[in-house]
Design an enzyme around this catalytic site. Structure first.
Site, PDB file in Angstrom:
ATOM      1  CG  ASN A 227      -1.652   1.229   1.496  1.00  0.00           C
ATOM      2  OD1 ASN A 227      -1.751   2.089   0.619  1.00  0.00           O
ATOM      3  ND2 ASN A 227      -2.200   1.367   2.694  1.00  0.00           N
TER       4      ASN A 227
ATOM      5  CE  LYS B 122       0.074   3.162   4.851  1.00  0.00           C
ATOM      6  NZ  LYS B 122       0.209   3.220   6.290  1.00  0.00           N
TER       7      LYS B 122
ATOM      8  CG  HIS C 114      -5.569   1.770   5.586  1.00  0.00           C
ATOM      9  ND1 HIS C 114      -5.069   2.751   6.397  1.00  0.00           N
ATOM     10  CD2 HIS C 114      -4.571   0.864   5.411  1.00  0.00           C
ATOM     11  CE1 HIS C 114      -3.808   2.452   6.699  1.00  0.00           C
ATOM     12  NE2 HIS C 114      -3.482   1.323   6.109  1.00  0.00           N
TER      13      HIS C 114
ATOM     14  CD  GLU D 261      -2.611   5.394   7.055  1.00  0.00           C
ATOM     15  OE1 GLU D 261      -2.668   5.455   5.816  1.00  0.00           O
ATOM     16  OE2 GLU D 261      -1.671   4.840   7.669  1.00  0.00           O
TER      17      GLU D 261
ATOM     18  CD  GLU E 139      -3.160  -2.740   7.685  1.00  0.00           C
ATOM     19  OE1 GLU E 139      -2.069  -2.945   7.158  1.00  0.00           O
ATOM     20  OE2 GLU E 139      -3.837  -1.728   7.461  1.00  0.00           O
TER      21      GLU E 139
ATOM     22  N   GLY F 253       2.949   2.004  10.804  1.00  0.00           N
ATOM     23  CA  GLY F 253       3.897   3.094  10.602  1.00  0.00           C
ATOM     24  C   GLY F 253       4.674   3.468  11.850  1.00  0.00           C
TER      25      GLY F 253
ATOM     26  CB  SER G 156       5.794  -2.048  11.773  1.00  0.00           C
ATOM     27  OG  SER G 156       5.379  -0.725  12.074  1.00  0.00           O
TER      28      SER G 156
HETATM   29  P1  PGA Z   1       3.156   0.107   7.647  1.00  0.00           P
HETATM   30  O1  PGA Z   1       1.658   0.313   7.102  1.00  0.00           O
HETATM   31  O2  PGA Z   1       3.684  -1.155   7.011  1.00  0.00           O
HETATM   32  O3  PGA Z   1       3.905   1.333   7.213  1.00  0.00           O
HETATM   33  O4  PGA Z   1       3.064  -0.011   9.132  1.00  0.00           O
HETATM   34  C1  PGA Z   1       0.779  -0.763   6.957  1.00  0.00           C
HETATM   35  C2  PGA Z   1      -0.537  -0.288   6.414  1.00  0.00           C
HETATM   36  O5  PGA Z   1      -0.948   0.836   6.734  1.00  0.00           O
HETATM   37  O6  PGA Z   1      -1.197  -1.007   5.652  1.00  0.00           O
END
Ligand code: PGA
Length: 251
Positions: free
Chosen positions: A9, A11, A94, A96, A166, A172, A212
């Protein structure tokens, strides 16, 4: 036997030129890969990346989509537009989108149904915040997101759904859930799917872990019984960090 599915992803990163370069490197490096692999560039780069991927075995994903087929929805992208540029999978719900843009379960469910009706595969993201985990609510939160997100689906539509667990506190942040804790939640998700739908759905559903994921922890996560793949953010932005994740069995 569930086939591992690794998804990247991107983003809100990458211009068209940068996206085309990265997609080209991945298509080359992963040309003989047997696992299911997807990348989700930003909307502006989808058409260009589709050109790069069209003869590869990497699927083109989108990071979100609007809840209705078309209409006066300023700033949204419709399912038809995604299909038009060659998208075959869409990430919905997601964290976010849920937490920054306040998307709620009902809206996410509308999107899930619309995407499936239009024959896209759906990656439905679920996961608890740190506060919810500390308050002992993690399973409750995930259960609600799952039941509400999949509300009204026919049994056979579930073949086109992938769940991504997640934990919000792991996205992140560099903090990853312990493989055993993640596996426990994945197993709980299967239990809910079994109760709500069928044993077959519970056993065959691909459940990705996200938060992560990197080269150093992917193998241990993928070795867990109920973890079937990964949704990767930060580490999917470079070929040298994403390719070793996809090839976790060679690490
Ligand atoms: P990340 O994000 O690997 O940077 O933690 C995962 C995600 O948001 O799908």
């Amino acid at each position: 036997m569930r086939k591992p599915f690794i998804a990247g992803n991107w983003k809100m990163y990458k211009t068209i030129k940068e996206a085309v370069e990265l997609a080209g490197s991945l298509a080359g490096a992963l040309a003989s890969e047997k696992k299911k692999v997807m990348i989700a560039p930003p909307f502006t780069a989808l058409a260009a990346v589709h050109e790069v991927l069209k003869d590869s075995n990497i699927l083109l994903g989108a990071q979100n989509m609007g809840p209705v087929e078309e209409g006066a929805h300023t700033g949204e992208i419709s399912v038809k537009m995604l299909k038009d540029v060659g998208v075959s999978v869409v990430i919905l719900g997601h964290s976010e989108r849920r937490h920054v843009y306040k998307e709620h379960d009902h809206l996410i469910n509308e999107k899930v149904k619309l995407a499936l009706l239009n024959r896209l595969e759906v990656i439905l993201c679920v996961g608890e915040t740190l506060k919810e985990r500390e308050d002992g609510l993690a399973e409750n939160v995930v259960e609600n997101q799952l039941i509400n997100g999949l509300d009204g689906l026919q049994q056979k539509q579930l073949d086109s759904v992938i769940i991504a667990y997640e934990p919000v506190w792991a996205i992140g942040t560099g903090k990853t859930a312990m493989p055993e804790d993640a596996d426990k939640m994945h197993s709980y998700i299967r239990k809910i799917l079994g109760k709500r739908f069928s044993k077959k759905t519970a056993e065959s559903m691909i459940i990705q872990y996200g938060g992560s994921v990197k080269q150093g922890n992917v193998r241990e996560l993928m070795n867990m019984e109920n973890i079937d793949g990964a949704l990767v953010g930060g580490a999917s932005l470079k070929a040298e960090t994403f390719v070793p994740i996809v090839q976790f069995d060679k690490n």
